[in-house]
Design a protein around this motif. Structure first.
Motif, mmCIF file in Angstrom:
data_model
loop_
_atom_site.group_PDB
_atom_site.id
_atom_site.type_symbol
_atom_site.label_atom_id
_atom_site.label_comp_id
_atom_site.label_asym_id
_atom_site.label_seq_id
_atom_site.Cartn_x
_atom_site.Cartn_y
_atom_site.Cartn_z
ATOM 1 N N UNK A 99 0.815 -1.229 0.000
ATOM 2 C CA UNK A 99 0.000 0.000 0.000
ATOM 3 C C UNK A 99 0.846 1.275 0.000
ATOM 4 N N UNK A 100 1.961 1.260 0.721
ATOM 5 C CA UNK A 100 2.833 2.436 0.738
ATOM 6 C C UNK A 100 3.423 2.689 -0.637
ATOM 7 N N UNK A 101 3.864 1.644 -1.299
ATOM 8 C CA UNK A 101 4.436 1.786 -2.635
ATOM 9 C C UNK A 101 3.395 2.282 -3.624
ATOM 10 N N UNK A 102 2.187 1.722 -3.550
ATOM 11 C CA UNK A 102 1.130 2.157 -4.460
ATOM 12 C C UNK A 102 0.735 3.610 -4.214
ATOM 13 N N UNK A 103 0.642 4.005 -2.952
ATOM 14 C CA UNK A 103 0.292 5.393 -2.624
ATOM 15 C C UNK A 103 1.350 6.352 -3.135
ATOM 16 N N UNK A 104 2.599 6.036 -2.894
ATOM 17 C CA UNK A 104 3.686 6.922 -3.341
ATOM 18 C C UNK A 104 3.776 6.961 -4.866
ATOM 19 N N UNK A 105 3.550 5.812 -5.522
ATOM 20 C CA UNK A 105 3.580 5.801 -6.985
ATOM 21 C C UNK A 105 2.439 6.626 -7.561
ATOM 22 N N UNK A 106 1.257 6.523 -6.970
ATOM 23 C CA UNK A 106 0.125 7.304 -7.446
ATOM 24 C C UNK A 106 0.354 8.799 -7.229
ATOM 25 N N UNK A 107 0.872 9.167 -6.067
ATOM 26 C CA UNK A 107 1.159 10.575 -5.810
ATOM 27 C C UNK A 107 2.261 11.088 -6.735
ATOM 28 N N UNK A 108 3.248 10.270 -7.009
ATOM 29 C CA UNK A 108 4.302 10.659 -7.946
ATOM 30 C C UNK A 108 3.766 10.862 -9.348
ATOM 31 N N UNK A 109 2.840 9.997 -9.771
ATOM 32 C CA UNK A 109 2.244 10.142 -11.092
ATOM 33 C C UNK A 109 1.397 11.416 -11.184
ATOM 34 N N UNK A 110 0.627 11.695 -10.152
ATOM 35 C CA UNK A 110 -0.180 12.919 -10.134
ATOM 36 C C UNK A 110 0.731 14.143 -10.188
ATOM 37 N N UNK A 111 1.837 14.127 -9.452
ATOM 38 C CA UNK A 111 2.787 15.241 -9.492
ATOM 39 C C UNK A 111 3.409 15.375 -10.881
ATOM 40 N N UNK A 112 3.689 14.252 -11.524
ATOM 41 C CA UNK A 112 4.246 14.276 -12.884
ATOM 42 C C UNK A 112 3.247 14.905 -13.859
ATOM 43 N N UNK A 113 1.985 14.524 -13.749
ATOM 44 C CA UNK A 113 0.955 15.095 -14.619
ATOM 45 C C UNK A 113 0.800 16.595 -14.343
ATOM 46 N N UNK A 114 0.852 16.977 -13.068
ATOM 47 C CA UNK A 114 0.726 18.391 -12.726
ATOM 48 C C UNK A 114 1.891 19.201 -13.279
ATOM 49 N N UNK A 115 3.091 18.653 -13.227
ATOM 50 C CA UNK A 115 4.247 19.370 -13.771
ATOM 51 C C UNK A 115 4.157 19.486 -15.291
ATOM 52 N N UNK A 116 3.689 18.427 -15.938
ATOM 53 C CA UNK A 116 3.516 18.472 -17.394
ATOM 54 C C UNK A 116 2.455 19.514 -17.761
ATOM 55 N N UNK A 117 1.386 19.556 -16.965
ATOM 56 C CA UNK A 117 0.336 20.548 -17.194
ATOM 57 C C UNK A 117 0.858 21.961 -16.933
ATOM 58 N N UNK A 118 1.765 22.092 -15.968
ATOM 59 C CA UNK A 118 2.322 23.407 -15.633
ATOM 60 C C UNK A 118 3.119 23.979 -16.795
ATOM 61 N N UNK A 119 3.734 23.127 -17.553
ATOM 62 C CA UNK A 119 4.492 23.617 -18.706
ATOM 63 C C UNK A 119 3.575 24.222 -19.767
ATOM 64 N N UNK A 120 2.366 23.699 -19.863
ATOM 65 C CA UNK A 120 1.419 24.193 -20.870
ATOM 66 C C UNK A 120 0.523 25.305 -20.358
ATOM 67 N N UNK A 121 0.156 25.249 -19.075
ATOM 68 C CA UNK A 121 -0.905 26.123 -18.580
ATOM 69 C C UNK A 121 -2.226 25.525 -19.035
#
Length: 153
Positions: free
Chosen positions: A4-26
């Protein structure tokens, strides 16, 4: 325990990755009445907050998981201070997560400041049990009563 810890951290990391990609575009965000542009720094701040929360979660839980797996697989008892220290980190993760959120999100900081000021006001007020209320005191002095009762005394 680690899944569960690995899955939670992986999901949060993926959400952060998507947010950073979105930040580049606005992006544009729309509600019922109109659409508005959300600038890149908003996504950048939220992804930083999410990564910080993920890092604190890993920092708090990794020692406990390591000690538990070591004890379980090798059947060797670790020193008491190491076991208690890792358990303390796990329990402190409950306090660290809201703290990270309050530090990184401005609207939570404002709310936390209001709550803390109210708590400090409540703590600084003298309690009602220590300050006597004149309406609730029993009088020990004799007073004269008007009318027939006064004549009897």
């Amino acid at each position: 325990m680690a899944t569960p810890l690995t899955l939670t951290c992986a999901l949060q990391g993926y959400v952060a990755h998507v947010a950073r990609r979105q930040a580049r575009r606005g992006t544009f965000r729309c509600n019922e009445t109109h659409c508005f542009y959300v600038p890149a720094p908003a996504y950048e701040r939220s992804s930083r907050a999410l990564l910080l929360a993920t890092g604190s979660l890993l920092l708090c839980w990794t020692p406990f998981l390591s000690v538990s797996l070591y004890e379980g697989l090798s059947l060797v008892v670790v020193p008491v201070w190491l076991s208690r220290g890792s358990m303390f980190l796990v329990l402190s993760s409950c306090a660290v997560s809201p703290g990270v959120t309050c530090l990184t999100q401005s609207r939570y900081r404002v709310t936390a400041r209001v709550i803390m000021s109210r708590l400090l006001q409540l703590c600084s007020r003298p309690s009602s049990a220590s300050v006597p209320d004149s309406a609730n005191q029993i009088s020990t002095t004799r007073t004269s009563l008007p009318g027939a009762l006064n004549a009897a005394s």
